[in-house]
Design an enzyme around this catalytic site. Structure first.
Site, PDB file in Angstrom:
ATOM      1  N   TYR A 149     -15.381  18.007 -15.096  1.00 23.98           N
ATOM      2  CA  TYR A 149     -15.728  16.586 -15.135  1.00 23.98           C
ATOM      3  C   TYR A 149     -16.723  16.310 -14.003  1.00 23.98           C
ATOM      4  O   TYR A 149     -16.567  16.832 -12.892  1.00 23.98           O
ATOM      5  CB  TYR A 149     -14.448  15.760 -14.957  1.00 23.98           C
ATOM      6  CG  TYR A 149     -14.717  14.283 -14.927  1.00 23.98           C
ATOM      7  CD1 TYR A 149     -15.068  13.591 -16.082  1.00 23.98           C
ATOM      8  CD2 TYR A 149     -14.641  13.562 -13.735  1.00 23.98           C
ATOM      9  CE1 TYR A 149     -15.333  12.241 -16.050  1.00 23.98           C
ATOM     10  CE2 TYR A 149     -14.903  12.204 -13.704  1.00 23.98           C
ATOM     11  CZ  TYR A 149     -15.253  11.555 -14.865  1.00 23.98           C
ATOM     12  OH  TYR A 149     -15.524  10.211 -14.833  1.00 23.98           O
ATOM     13  N   ARG A 181       0.827  -1.208   0.000  1.00 23.05           N
ATOM     14  CA  ARG A 181       0.000   0.000   0.000  1.00 23.05           C
ATOM     15  C   ARG A 181       0.861   1.257   0.000  1.00 23.05           C
ATOM     16  O   ARG A 181       0.445   2.322  -0.469  1.00 23.05           O
ATOM     17  CB  ARG A 181      -0.974  -0.008   1.194  1.00 23.05           C
ATOM     18  CG  ARG A 181      -1.838   1.237   1.297  1.00 23.05           C
ATOM     19  CD  ARG A 181      -3.130   1.035   2.094  1.00 23.05           C
ATOM     20  NE  ARG A 181      -2.942   0.295   3.327  1.00 23.05           N
ATOM     21  CZ  ARG A 181      -2.391   0.784   4.448  1.00 23.05           C
ATOM     22  NH1 ARG A 181      -1.987   2.039   4.478  1.00 23.05           N
ATOM     23  NH2 ARG A 181      -2.275   0.029   5.520  1.00 23.05           N
ATOM     24  N   LYS A 214      -8.066   6.571 -19.478  1.00 22.52           N
ATOM     25  CA  LYS A 214      -8.375   7.050 -20.818  1.00 22.52           C
ATOM     26  C   LYS A 214      -7.198   6.782 -21.768  1.00 22.52           C
ATOM     27  O   LYS A 214      -6.941   5.639 -22.090  1.00 22.52           O
ATOM     28  CB  LYS A 214      -8.759   8.531 -20.746  1.00 22.52           C
ATOM     29  CG  LYS A 214      -9.739   8.858 -19.605  1.00 22.52           C
ATOM     30  CD  LYS A 214     -11.115   8.230 -19.769  1.00 22.52           C
ATOM     31  CE  LYS A 214     -11.984   8.327 -18.534  1.00 22.52           C
ATOM     32  NZ  LYS A 214     -12.203   9.664 -17.986  1.00 22.52           N
ATOM     33  N   ASP A 232      -6.168  19.196 -14.623  1.00 21.74           N
ATOM     34  CA  ASP A 232      -6.634  17.887 -15.081  1.00 21.74           C
ATOM     35  C   ASP A 232      -6.320  17.799 -16.577  1.00 21.74           C
ATOM     36  O   ASP A 232      -6.932  18.489 -17.396  1.00 21.74           O
ATOM     37  CB  ASP A 232      -8.141  17.746 -14.818  1.00 21.74           C
ATOM     38  CG  ASP A 232      -8.685  16.375 -15.204  1.00 21.74           C
ATOM     39  OD1 ASP A 232      -8.106  15.734 -16.107  1.00 21.74           O
ATOM     40  OD2 ASP A 232      -9.699  15.956 -14.616  1.00 21.74           O
TER      41      ASP A 232
HETATM   42  C1  LIG Z   1     -12.540  10.114 -16.691  1.00 22.69           C
HETATM   43  C2  LIG Z   1     -12.108  11.437 -16.172  1.00 22.69           C
HETATM   44  C3  LIG Z   1     -11.771  11.615 -14.822  1.00 22.69           C
HETATM   45  C4  LIG Z   1     -11.914  10.508 -13.794  1.00 22.69           C
HETATM   46  O1  LIG Z   1     -11.096   9.413 -14.058  1.00 22.69           O
HETATM   47  P1  LIG Z   1     -11.465   7.933 -13.513  1.00 22.69           P
HETATM   48  O2  LIG Z   1     -10.255   7.175 -13.909  1.00 22.69           O
HETATM   49  O3  LIG Z   1     -12.713   7.510 -14.213  1.00 22.69           O
HETATM   50  O4  LIG Z   1     -11.652   8.036 -12.056  1.00 22.69           O
HETATM   51  C5  LIG Z   1     -11.348  12.852 -14.419  1.00 22.69           C
HETATM   52  N1  LIG Z   1     -11.251  13.884 -15.262  1.00 22.69           N
HETATM   53  C6  LIG Z   1     -11.578  13.763 -16.574  1.00 22.69           C
HETATM   54  C7  LIG Z   1     -11.457  14.947 -17.461  1.00 22.69           C
HETATM   55  C8  LIG Z   1     -12.024  12.538 -17.066  1.00 22.69           C
HETATM   56  O5  LIG Z   1     -12.352  12.426 -18.358  1.00 22.69           O
END
Ligand SMILES: *Cc1c(COP(=O)(O)O)cnc(C)c1O
Length: 416
Positions: free
Chosen positions: A121, A68, A230, A205
Site C-alpha cells: 500500500y 486519549r 474500507k 495488513d
Molecule cells: C487504505 C489502506 C490503508 C490505509 O488506511 P487509511 O485508513 O486510509 O489510513 C492501509 N493498507 C491498505 C491495504 C489500504 O487499502
C-alpha cells in the site's frame, strides 16, 4: 463480557460486549463524548494511574482516565473487533495508517531491518522507505511471498544491515492480488532465532479481505492490521484503523498510541459499532456482486487480466495458499482494457452508476485508473513490474443490484 463460545460473527457483530444495563437500558450504546472522567477518591485516582502505566495491560474493566488513553465507545469497539478477529486484544486508531505507523514504531528500533511483501500500500511503502529509513531502519522487499527461498534471500540482504525486527505482509496485494503464505512466513520467523536473538514480529495488513474472509492470526501472524475505513466502516464516511493480536503484542502499540495521540474518537467509534452490525450482510452481497462482475469482465472481448482471486489457476501455488488461508475472494480487483489511457478515460467518463474515486469497501461501487491516481507516485518501471499500466482499472464492488452494475460497465465499454 457475555459468553462468545459458538456464536457466529454475524451475531457477535450485532451485540457483543454491550449490556443495556450500563446505559439506562438503552438497546444501543450511547456516544460518550466526555474528554475526561471523574475519580471517586484521591486514592482511586492514584490506583487507576498505577494500573494503567505500570500494569501489564489496561484491565478490561478499568475505570477511564482521559479519552486519549481510553473511552467507553473505544473500549466497546475494541472488544468487538477483537472477537471478530479471534484475538485476545485490539487497539483502534484514527486511521489505518495510524495503526500501521504505531505498530512499526513500537516494534522496531534504529539499526533493525524489516522484510516486506511487494507491492505495498502506498502509505506503508512511503513510511518504510521515507521516515523509517531516515531513523536507520532498512526495509527489504520479498520478491515472491509464496516461496521460502525468496523470503530467505531477502532476509540475507536484511541481516547485513541488522536484525529483522518485523516482517510486514500485505496479502492479497493491491492491485496485483499477489498472495503471501502467512504460515510459511511464520515458520520462517521461528527459524530466524538461529541467526538473531529475537524472533521477528509478523504483522499482516488484512485490509483487502477483512476479518470475515481471512484471519491472519490463525495462520501465525502476531499482529493483524486493518484499515476500518474500507470494509468494516463500509459507507465511505469515516477513517479508522485497528490492530489485533495478543496482549503482549498489542499492549506496547496501545501505549504508543497514547503518546502519539492517534486513538479513535467517540463518534467514529460509535459509527463503526453501527457499521459492524451490517458488515457480514454487506460483505456477502458485495462478494456475490463481485463474482458476477468479474465473470462478465473475463468474458468481455475488450477486457484482459482480471485479477479476481476466484480465478486463481487450479493447481498453482497461489491457489493452494488461497484455499488454505482465505474463505472468499472479496470485492476489490483490477482489470485491463484494450488500449491505453485515452481508451480508459473514455470508458470511465461514460460510467453512470460507478463513482470514480479511490478507496474501496463502501456500499457504493467505485472505479479508478490506477496509474494516474493510486499509483501516481510510483515510477513507471516499478508500475510495470507490479502489473499496473495505462490500461489498468481497479474496481471496488458495492451492494447495488448486480444487473445495474454490469449494464453500466457494458455501456461504458462500448466507448472503446
Ligand atoms: C487504505 C489502506 C490503508 C490505509 O488506511 P487509511 O485508513 O486510509 O489510513 C492501509 N493498507 C491498505 C491495504 C489500504 O487499502
Amino acid at each position: 463480557m457475555e459468553p462468545r463460545e459458538g456464536l457466529h460473527p454475524d451475531t457477535l457483530a450485532v451485540g457483543f460486549g454491550y449490556d443495556p444495563a450500563e446505559a439506562y437500558g438503552a438497546v444501543k450504546p450511547p456516544i460518550v463524548l466526555s474528554s475526561t472522567f471523574a475519580y471517586p477518591s484521591a486514592q482511586a485516582a492514584k490506583d487507576v494511574h498505577r494500573a494503567y502505566f505500570d500494569g501489564p495491560a489496561p484491565e478490561r474493566d478499568a475505570p477511564f482516565i482521559y479519552a486519549r488513553l481510553d473511552h467507553p465507545n473505544l473500549k466497546l469497539l475494541q472488544a468487538r473487533l477483537a472477537v471478530l478477529d479471534g484475538a485476545e486484544d485490539a487497539a483502534a486508531f484514527s486511521s489505518g495508517m495510524a495503526a500501521i505507523s504505531a505498530a512499526m514504531l513500537a516494534h522496531l528500533k534504529p539499526g533493525d531491518s524489516v522484510l516486506h511483501t511487494t507491492p505495498l500500500y502506498g502509505g506503508t511503502h512511503g513510511l518504510l522507505h521515507g521516515p523509517l529509513t531516515g531513523l536507520g531502519i532498512k526495509p527489504v522487499g520479498i520478491a515472491d511471498a509464496l516461496d521460502r527461498e525468496s523470503v530467505a534471500a531477502a532476509a540475507e540482504i536484511a541481516l547485513k544491515h541488522g536484525p529483522i525486527g518485523l516482517i510486514h505482509v500485505e496479502s492479497p496485494a493491491n492491485p496485483t492480488a499477489g498472495i503471501a503464505d502467512i504460515a510459511m512466513i511464520a515458520a520462517f520467523a521461528d527459524e530466524m532465532t538461529r541467526l538473531q536473538e529475537k524472533r521477528p514480529v509478523i504483522s499482516v495488513d488484512n485490509t483487502f479481505l477483512g476479518s470475515l474472509l481471512q484471519r491472519p492470526l490463525e495462520h501465525g501472524a502476531d499482529l493483524c492490521i486493518t484499515s476500518l475505513t474500507k470494509y468494516a466502516g463500509g459507507h465511505s464516511d469515516l477513517l479508522g484503523g485497528c490492530l489485533t493480536g495478543s496482549l503482549e503484542r498489542v499492549g506496547p502499540v496501545r501505549m504508543l498510541r497514547t503518546l502519539l495521540g492517534t486513538h479513535m474518537d467517540p463518534f467514529t467509534s460509535w459509527l463503526l459499532l453501527r457499521s459492524l452490525e451490517t458488515f457480514p450482510l454487506r460483505n456477502g452481497r458485495a462478494n456475490a456482486n463481485a463474482g458476477a462482475i468479474a465473470a462478465f469482465l473475463r468474458d468481455h472481448p475488450k477486457v484482459t487480466n482480471v485479477t479476481y482471486l476466484g480465478f486463481l489457476d487450479e493447481g498453482s501455488p497461489a491457489r493452494a495458499v488461497y484455499d488454505r488461508q482465505c474463505t472468499g475472494a472479496g470485492s476489490t480487483f483490477s482489470f485491463k482494457i484494450a488500449g491505453g489511457e485515452a481508451e480508459a478515460f473514455a470508458m470511465l467518463d461514460r460510467l453512470k452508476v460507478f463513482r470514480m474515486a479511490v478507496s474501496l469497501g463502501g456500499t457504493e461501487s467505485l472505479i479508478c485508473h490506477s496509474a494516474s491516481t493510486t499509483h501516481y507516485l510510483v515510477p513507471p518501471e516499478i508500475r510495470r513490474e507490479v502489473g499496473v499500466d495505462d490500461s489498468s482499472l481497479r474496481i471496488s464492488v458495492g451492494i447495488e443490484h448486480p444487473d445495474d452494475l454490469i449494464a453500466d460497465l457494458a455501456q461504458a465499454l462500448d466507448a472503446i
